[in-house]
Motif scaffolding. Structure first.
Motif, PDB file in Angstrom:
ATOM      1  N   ARG A 142      -9.644  -0.735   6.059  1.00 31.71           N
ATOM      2  CA  ARG A 142      -8.302  -0.711   5.490  1.00 31.71           C
ATOM      3  C   ARG A 142      -7.407  -1.741   6.148  1.00 31.71           C
ATOM      4  O   ARG A 142      -6.662  -2.479   5.488  1.00 31.71           O
TER       5      ARG A 142
ATOM      6  N   ALA B 119       4.954  -1.097   3.569  1.00 25.66           N
ATOM      7  CA  ALA B 119       3.924  -0.183   3.065  1.00 25.66           C
ATOM      8  C   ALA B 119       4.411   1.229   3.337  1.00 25.66           C
ATOM      9  O   ALA B 119       5.155   1.466   4.303  1.00 25.66           O
TER      10      ALA B 119
ATOM     11  N   ALA C 283       0.838  -1.205   0.000  1.00 30.28           N
ATOM     12  CA  ALA C 283       0.000   0.000   0.000  1.00 30.28           C
ATOM     13  C   ALA C 283       0.864   1.243   0.000  1.00 30.28           C
ATOM     14  O   ALA C 283       2.015   1.225   0.451  1.00 30.28           O
TER      15      ALA C 283
ATOM     16  N   LEU D 224      -5.557  -4.760   4.100  1.00 32.02           N
ATOM     17  CA  LEU D 224      -4.112  -4.911   3.999  1.00 32.02           C
ATOM     18  C   LEU D 224      -3.632  -6.172   4.710  1.00 32.02           C
ATOM     19  O   LEU D 224      -2.661  -6.807   4.274  1.00 32.02           O
TER      20      LEU D 224
END
Length: 600
Positions: free
Chosen positions: A420, A442, A411, A424
């Motif tokens: 979210r 990320a 991400a 993820l």
């Protein structure tokens, strides 16, 4: 809010509903197979109002009688290069987002006992493929490969291949509605007709065991299930010649000790010739071996701490204003990174073409590769999660034999929320299930200045799921300095390695002005901004890498200033014409000093 269990259930239901027309998982190592290139000039039709499917133009029907006519024709009109984007090949399509139909004819000499596959390196963004007037399948995602078996559909002569391509942005897409790079549409990478035996080596993963410097781990999957097939692994330079046997699923695994192995590193990017054979199939390529892990706040490569002297670039040749797609393009991009003194590259913000990845490995660059989960993603949409998992899987399966791949990115610049976090988490679980030999990263843009503590801090508990934490922070550009850079101390992700994955500011090459006025768009301001950031980095105790944004100016519809930008993001250290700005030389010298420091 849905619980994680509910998210997983929704994903399972989505996967069970997938139709058979979706693209098949890709074979490992396209370029090591027997293949016929279908690159070249293709005939195209621009379908502004999406009428082509209703009119069945993929059949390319021709008038048969005096009263017949059709309001389309592939022949005699616009032709475009494949691979290539349509935006850079004709001025009328520069801003076009919509449907374009591609068509070409090819011959395919038949050979008994061989299977044929249509393989696409990438098509942006959605596509449907038709062969000889019949639908073959579809794919979504603009930066990963896909294939379809066409053994029973191909004729000896005069095959008509038609591809319906649409790059229109949507809220459920990855990336979504708004992103800071050009939305190049088209068949942007190689198209191949691949010939394989009836049973072939479909996928394999050859790497150094994560906890050993002298044991090679191998996993092989054949195209057909069935126990008892012998699989042979050869690495001639290491005098390794071993056999494995498939299980009922057609899979084989082994762990083999070797002597005299030299591990790959940026200083010595050693690759070995690896040969796999099974039944009537044989595939060969160059593979390197290295150990990688995190220990406290350090990133260890081959048991030694490293500092990432990194840079990012888009898959774009700025001078051509178009997508990069060839080995020559890869040489151009990577040569400039080498001149800067880099040992690492962030392939932003999507999986880039295989020429770039393979050449980077040969040149000794550590790589960070990511899927375009970039802001604005609909994390509450189970179908979007399904797409992200498929894109991640396609990326990892294509490149997991490349030892230069150091980080899988899941991400960039996302905001904390339960959807979210669940989204993820699923991506990380998928990634680790496919490959446990890389580090998960990320990039976040959540660092803020705590005035009470007089520290830069970040509050996002999700970072605990990552091996390495990365931060995008544009001090001096999007964020004014709250104190002088020498006093800008960070307390972010302590206990883990931290990488500054983006920083910088815009400057128009050749424009000069005051170094303290951002709106001057001057090289002097950009250079001063870089000096300030480099000073601040000295106050980040767990800093283990920096990656300026970005190597080259790149095209972006975000950038509307009529004199300084003209639809270009001007943050490049190098202009769109290949000219180096003042900040380029600052980073080159900074990296040279880092190289000397870490060589001790």
């Amino acid at each position: 809010m849905k619980s994680l269990t509910q998210w997983i259930l929704a994903l399972v239901l989505t996967l069970s509903a997938v139709g058979e027309s979706r693209s098949q998982g890709c074979m490992t190592n396209l370029y090591g197979r027997e293949r016929q290139s279908l690159n070249g000039k293709w005939n195209v039709l621009v379908d502004l109002y999406d009428q082509g499917r209703k009119n069945r133009i993929y059949e390319n029907r021709q008038p048969q009688g005096k009263s017949d006519f059709y309001e389309y024709a592939f022949e005699g009109g616009l032709r475009l290069d494949v691979p290539g984007d349509w935006n850079s090949q004709t001025p009328e399509l520069m801003f076009y987002e919509g449907t374009v139909w591609y068509a070409r004819r090819f011959d395919a000499p038949q050979r008994a006992g061989r299977r044929l596959f249509l393989h696409f390196g990438a098509v942006n963004y959605r596509c449907r493929v038709y062969l000889n007037g019949e639908p073959v399948g579809e794919h979504e995602g603009g930066f990963t490969p896909f294939q379809f078996e066409v053994t029973d559909r191909v004729r000896e002569n005069g095959n008509l291949l038609v591809v319906e391509v649409n790059n229109r942005r949507s809220v459920d897409a990855i990336p979504a509605l708004a992103f800071d790079w050009w939305n190049y549409g088209g068949i942007t990478r190689d198209v191949s007709l691949v010939s394989l035996p009836q049973t072939f080596i479909d996928r394999y993963f050859v790497r150094l065991d994560t906890s050993s410097a002298d044991r090679i781990r191998v996993d092989v999957a054949l195209s057909e299930a069935g126990a008892g097939t012998d699989v042979r692994l050869e690495i001639p330079e290491l005098k390794l010649d071993e056999r494995m046997t498939t299980d009922a699923r057609g899979r084989a695994s082994g762990l083999f000790r070797v002597r005299g192995l030299e591990r790959w590193s940026p200083e010595d990017p050693r690759l070995y010739r690896v040969i796999l054979s099974a039944g009537g199939d044989r595939v060969e390529e160059q593979i390197g071996f290295r150990n990688l892990r995190v220990e406290g706040e350090d990133i260890l490569l081959n048991d030694r701490p490293i500092f990432l002297r990194s840079i990012s670039f888009h898959e774009e040749i700025p001078q051509r204003r178009g997508r990069a797609f060839s080995e020559a393009d890869a040489v151009m991009l990577l040569s400039e990174a080498r001149a800067l003194g880099c040992n690492a590259i962030r392939l932003a913000h999507y999986p880039q073409n295989e020429y770039i990845v393979r050449l980077a490995e040969r040149m000794g660059f550590l790589l960070w590769e990511e899927i375009p989960v970039w802001q604005g993603i609909d994390f509450a949409n189970a179908e979007t999660l399904d797409k992200a998992r498929r894109m991640l899987t396609e990326m990892v399966l294509r490149d997991r034999n490349r030892c230069a791949l150091t980080f899988w990115g899941v991400a960039n610049e996302t905001q904390p929320s339960e959807p979210r976090n669940a989204f993820l988490h699923e991506l990380i679980t998928t990634c680790r299930g496919l490959d446990d030999s890389r580090l998960i990263v990320a990039a976040f843009d959540l660092v803020r200045f705590d005035r009470e503590r007089q520290l830069f801090v970040m509050n996002d508990p999700f970072i605990e799921e990552l091996d390495v934490v990365a931060v995008n922070k544009y001090m001096g550009w999007y964020h004014p300095w709250p104190l002088t850079p020498d006093r800008a101390v960070w307390d972010v992700a302590r206990g883990k390695p931290l990488v500054i994955s983006e920083f910088g500011g815009e400057a128009l090459y050749g424009q000069h002005g005051p170094k303290d006025v951002a709106s001057s768009w001057s090289e002097e301001y950009q250079a001063a901004l870089y000096r300030d950031n480099l000073r601040m980095f000295e106050n980040i105790p767990n800093l283990r890498g920096v990656s300026p944004w970005i190597l080259f100016d790149f095209r972006s519809p975000f950038r509307l200033h009529p004199t300084h930008q003209e639809y270009w993001n001007r943050k490049g250290l190098v202009s769109d014409r290949g000219e180096r700005k003042q900040a380029w030389y600052l980073i080159r010298d900074y990296y040279e000093n880092l190289k000397t420091r870490y060589a001790k």
